[in-house]
Design a protein around this motif. Structure first.
Motif, short mmCIF file in Angstrom:
data_model
loop_
_atom_site.label_atom_id
_atom_site.label_comp_id
_atom_site.label_asym_id
_atom_site.label_seq_id
_atom_site.Cartn_x
_atom_site.Cartn_y
_atom_site.Cartn_z
N TRP A 9 7.98 9.41 14.02
CA TRP A 9 7.19 10.46 13.38
C TRP A 9 7.87 10.99 12.12
N ARG A 63 -0.66 8.19 13.75
CA ARG A 63 -0.21 8.53 12.40
C ARG A 63 -1.40 8.61 11.45
N ILE A 96 0.25 16.10 15.29
CA ILE A 96 1.33 15.26 15.83
C ILE A 96 1.37 15.34 17.36
#
Ligand code: FE2
Length: 180
Positions: A9, A63, A96
């Motif tokens: 991430w 993502r 996220i």
């Protein structure tokens, strides 16, 4: 594990608030502690079990959702200014975290991911909120996890939750449609 999560991430760096960035990272680390899956698994398993032979991996999809949500929010800000306040930190941290609970929803059998008994009882919006709360993630961000999927259709979503929900679904529904 912290380094492995940071590698998964890079978008964590987009969270300006250091405390929120740390708690978002800590939630992913904690979820891996509770999961049969590894960071490497997320680069190979499909992002959904609801599309047969899904050609996109978990991380590719997750993502993409974060990038779509951020760019959408930027475009909305650019064109509508202060008329629609958007908290970018809440939006990015939430994006996220929306699927972090999938680490507790899946199990690995014969090298393949499938929904576990826990996953059937508690889909990832619920377990995701549980892990995020354990890690001190603020309610405004947990709201995005709770309300991102269809379960959240009964929730009055915040602006950030609406954007992330649509980012998630616009990059999921086309695959479902293609699969017939
Ligand atoms: Fe999800």
């Amino acid at each position: 594990m912290r380094d492995a999560v940071k590698k998964l991430w890079p978008e964590l760096d987009w969270i300006a608030d250091v405390d929120l960035r740390e708690k978002t990272l800590a939630t992913w680390v904690r979820a891996f502690e509770l999961s049969p899956l590894t960071p490497e698994d997320l680069e190979t398993i499909p992002f959904t079990l609801l599309v047969p032979n899904c050609p996109v991996t978990f991380m590719q999809h997750k993502r993409a959702v974060v990038h779509i949500a951020r760019r959408s929010a930027e475009a909305m800000r650019e064109h509508m200014g202060d008329a629609l306040p958007i908290d970018m930190d809440v939006l990015i941290a939430g994006a996220i975290l929306i699927d972090v609970g999938k680490l507790l929803e899946y199990e690995k059998v014969g090298g393949k991911a499938r929904q576990s008994a826990r996953g059937k009882a508690l889909r990832h919006p619920f377990t995701g909120v549980a892990v995020a709360m354990e890690c001190g993630v603020p309610d405004a961000v947990c709201h995005l996890i709770a309300a991102h999927s269809e379960e959240g259709n009964l929730v009055k979503r915040t602006t950030e939750a609406i954007i992330v929900h649509h980012a998630d679904f616009m990059s999921y529904l086309p695959f479902k449609a293609l699969a017939g």
